[in-house]
Design a protein around this motif. Structure first.
Motif, PDB file in Angstrom:
ATOM      1  N   SER A 182      -4.281   9.478  -8.234  1.00 47.83           N
ATOM      2  CA  SER A 182      -4.853   9.349  -6.896  1.00 47.83           C
ATOM      3  C   SER A 182      -5.296   7.915  -6.669  1.00 47.83           C
ATOM      4  CB  SER A 182      -6.046  10.291  -6.722  1.00 47.83           C
ATOM      5  OG  SER A 182      -7.145   9.828  -7.457  1.00 47.83           O
ATOM      6  N   GLY A 183      -5.472   7.580  -5.376  1.00 43.55           N
ATOM      7  CA  GLY A 183      -5.901   6.234  -5.027  1.00 43.55           C
ATOM      8  C   GLY A 183      -7.284   5.903  -5.562  1.00 43.55           C
ATOM      9  N   ARG A 238       1.443   8.821  -6.504  1.00 45.47           N
ATOM     10  CA  ARG A 238       1.708  10.246  -6.309  1.00 45.47           C
ATOM     11  C   ARG A 238       2.813  10.740  -7.238  1.00 45.47           C
ATOM     12  NH1 ARG A 238      -0.067  12.835  -1.681  1.00 45.47           N
ATOM     13  NH2 ARG A 238       0.846  14.641  -2.728  1.00 45.47           N
ATOM     14  N   SER A 277       0.826  -1.207   0.000  1.00 46.19           N
ATOM     15  CA  SER A 277       0.000   0.000   0.000  1.00 46.19           C
ATOM     16  C   SER A 277       0.860   1.256   0.000  1.00 46.19           C
ATOM     17  CB  SER A 277      -0.937  -0.003   1.210  1.00 46.19           C
ATOM     18  OG  SER A 277      -0.205  -0.096   2.418  1.00 46.19           O
ATOM     19  N   TRP A 297       1.033   3.882  -3.093  1.00 47.21           N
ATOM     20  CA  TRP A 297       0.703   5.291  -2.856  1.00 47.21           C
ATOM     21  C   TRP A 297       1.795   6.207  -3.403  1.00 47.21           C
ATOM     22  CZ3 TRP A 297       2.963   9.129   0.272  1.00 47.21           C
ATOM     23  CH2 TRP A 297       2.194  10.281   0.437  1.00 47.21           C
TER      24      TRP A 297
END
Length: 682
Positions: A638-639, A633, A625, A629
């Motif tokens: 974006s997630g 970025r 994760s 992320w």
């Protein structure tokens, strides 16, 4: 809709018209009254500006007073620093800029009354002024400009002075652009700057000619002899070269300093364009959105002038992209495409499990040596580091090393899907995730299934040779208790190990980038001493090996030190810090059970086995994760863009659950089907 006058605005203008307050105080009160209660309330901000425009349209005295206050502000201050410094990085370097912002945040600089930059910052002193200013549409700004009726202003000296200072600012910015464009850092990444006629060199001469022509036109009140078209063409060429420099970074590597210079160059080019647009003769600045965008840029720069995070984020963005790109390229080697590759991954994982069993034994023996605290932590770290490097040299696989690499690969695929705007690549991305999951599954299975029997055989052999177990009863109980997901901090410690796994992936990408940027492979191949000792061919092979393996070796080394020293740091700080790694936990499970002669209730053994599984899940979830992320970025994603994958993966799992664990059989060749063979899968 008609906007009724704002009583507060009306009182400010009455006071200003009557000479009861200074122009500076009236402007400050005016900005305060226009400011909405919330920075995100753009509707209120628009209504406030429209109310101001209504007042100015219906009260000639009010607009005359406002024009006088603004011209007084412009003529009594130095404007050039606002145009050339506000919102543009200084020529001090990344780390100097960081330290300067920290110092100025703690001890702010005094306000200079003769500086337009400082006076502007005092007008828009609320830290969120730039947010509501950016939410005002250009049409509203133009309506306000027209309401001020600048054509009624008889005194043109203020505007002439402002234009002259803008021209001087253009010259200063062009000189800086020329200097940055010829920086050795940029030339190294794009050598063509020196081989061909550089637009950076010609830009300064073109701007000088343009500025002389503009000044003569202002002085003689005649049409300008030379316009800015040639300057704009050169700016286009400079921006094109800057784009090539950023693209070449993937081949030549990147550094924080190079990113800093490239960002500073881009900011200067954009500011040059904005000022040239405002200086265009015969055009009302109020009809040019560049004026309002400049006001917003200045407000944001003044609001964020002490922000450390802005400098760090903007200047490490490209480096983060390069680091994750290198990690993503390694991630391709951790994704099995076929059953043959899947089986090869299983063998590589089993080989790593064998080595980890031995590493776990060495760690237990080091603990029994009772070394001084710091030396004990270093010995643990070196044991892990050397073991991981051996795993790397033998081309084996530690399962938990995969997520940091494969996350970058998934983010790259998401970025490609975002650029294409098509839904077809989303299916391909789901297929990639399925491949990652089944490769991860077999890697964990291979690690654990060989780490446990290896550790058990070592423990049984040790007991047979030396007549006593590797660890005593108390230590064995402690080893098993550390695997209890309910009665210990096993999952917290597994999360810490997951963070280290993520960091080791970043470190690997950083060193791969560094190897390219510093040209380490070429330097090793050309080193006179290495050529003398190893020969030219072997020196070249060494450089080639370093180019492709430096990041992995560095990541493994640092990862080992992180694991080994965490417990020691926890003891020094008095904090419950430690690590739990699935493969070592599996080996410790075997050592503990053998030492206790397997005399445990079946339920307890099942609990400890479940703890090992949860430790592995936590290792993978945390590292994956965090890596995903950062990779998202670095590509400005974006997630939320991952969310459409979830229902697609769920459907696949319901229809074909085995594909998440075992690759499908490869289809038979078309020639076999043509010969009458039954097609695969029918």
């Amino acid at each position: 809709m008609t906007n009724l006058p704002n009583p507060t605005l009306d009182a400010i203008f009455q006071s200003l018209s009557a000479g009861e307050c200074s122009g500076a105080a009236a402007l400050a009160d005016l900005v305060r009254s226009l400011r909405p209660s919330s920075a995100t309330d753009h509707e209120q901000a628009v209504m406030n500006l429209r109310a101001l425009a209504w007042l100015l349209e219906h009260h000639p005295a009010y607009r005359q007073a406002l024009r006088t206050a603004l011209l007084e502000l412009l003529t009594q201050t130095r404007q050039i620093p606002l145009y050339t410094e506000s919102g543009i990085l200084a020529n001090t370097g990344f780390f100097s800029t960081l330290s300067k912002r920290v110092g100025e945040r703690l001890l702010p600089m005094p306000i200079r009354e003769d500086s337009l930059q400082d006076r502007f910052g005092r007008l828009f002193r609320w830290k969120q002024d730039h947010i509501w200013l950016a939410g005002i549409p250009d049409e509203t700004w133009q309506q306000l400009w027209q309401a001020m009726a600048w054509q009624e202003e008889a005194d043109r000296a203020g505007w002439v002075q402002t234009r002259l200072q803008m021209v001087e600012a253009v010259q200063i910015l062009s000189a800086r652009v020329t200097a940055i464009g010829l920086e050795p850092e940029l030339v190294r990444v794009y050598p063509e700057i020196e081989r061909f006629e550089s637009p950076f060199l010609h830009l300064n001469a073109a701007v000088l000619s343009y500025a002389d022509s503009y000044r003569r036109a202002l002085a003689d009140d005649t049409p300008q002899a030379e316009d800015d078209k040639h300057v704009l063409v050169l700016l286009d060429q400079c921006e094109e070269i800057l784009g090539k420099i950023r693209k070449n970074a993937s081949r030549n590597g990147i550094s924080v300093n190079l990113t800093y210079q490239a960002l500073r160059l881009l900011q200067s080019l954009h500011r040059l364009r904005a000022l040239l647009a405002l200086l265009e003769p015969g055009h009302d600045p109020g009809h040019n959105p560049a004026l309002f965008h400049l006001i917003q840029d200045f407000a944001r720069a003044e609001n964020r002038k002490y922000s450390v995070s802005d400098v760090f984020k903007s200047n490490t963005e490209l480096l983060a992209l390069q680091v994750t790109e290198h990690a993503g390229r390694h991630g391709e080697h951790y994704i099995a495409e076929s059953r043959r590759e899947w089986a090869g991954m299983a063998r590589a994982a089993m080989g790593a499990g064998l080595i980890v069993g031995v590493m776990a034994l060495i760690k237990l023996l080091l603990a029994q040596a009772h070394l001084p605290l710091l030396w004990e932590g270093l010995s643990y770290g070196l044991n892990y580091a050397i073991g991981f490097i051996i795993v790397q040299l033998l081309h084996f696989t530690i399962a938990t090393k995969q997520p940091a690499m494969t996350a970058a690969r998934i983010a790259a695929a998401l970025h490609q899907q975002e650029k294409s705007g098509s839904k077809v690549p989303l299916d391909e991305l789901a297929e990639l995730v399925v491949k990652v999951m089944r490769t991860q599954f077999v890697a964990i299975l291979g690690n654990v299934l060989l780490a446990i029997p290896t550790a058990a055989l070592i423990a049984l052999g040790w007991q047979a040779v030396f007549g006593q177990p590797v660890v005593g009863t108390a230590k064995a109980q402690h080893l098993l208790h550390d695997l209890d997901p309910l009665g210990s901090l096993a999952l917290l410690h597994a999360a810490i190990a997951g963070v280290y796994l993520f960091l080791s992936g970043l470190i690997a990408g950083y060193y791969d980038n560094k190897a390219i940027y510093r040209r380490i492979p070429e330097r090793l191949a050309a080193h006179p001493l290495l050529n003398k000792l190893l020969g030219k061919h072997r020196a070249w092979k060494l450089g080639h090996y370093v180019e492709h393996n430096l990041g992995a070796l560095a990541g493994n080394f640092y990862f080992g030190l992180f694991l080994g020293l965490t417990g020691t740091i926890g003891i020094i700080l008095g904090l419950p810090l430690d690590i739990r790694h699935i493969t070592f936990s599996a080996a410790n499970l075997a050592f503990g059970l053998v030492a206790l002669d397997f005399q445990l209730p079946l339920g307890m053994i099942a609990l400890y086995c479940g703890g090992v599984a949860l430790i592995g899940f936590t290792n993978l979830a945390v590292s994956f994760s965090m890596a995903l992320w950062v990779a998202l970025r670095s590509r400005k994603l974006s997630g939320r863009q991952v969310l459409p994958l979830l229902p697609l993966l769920l459907k696949r799992f319901i229809r074909q659950p085995l594909q998440f664990f075992i690759p499908p059989a490869a289809p038979r060749p078309a020639t076999d089907e043509a010969a009458g063979d039954k097609p695969a899968g029918s």
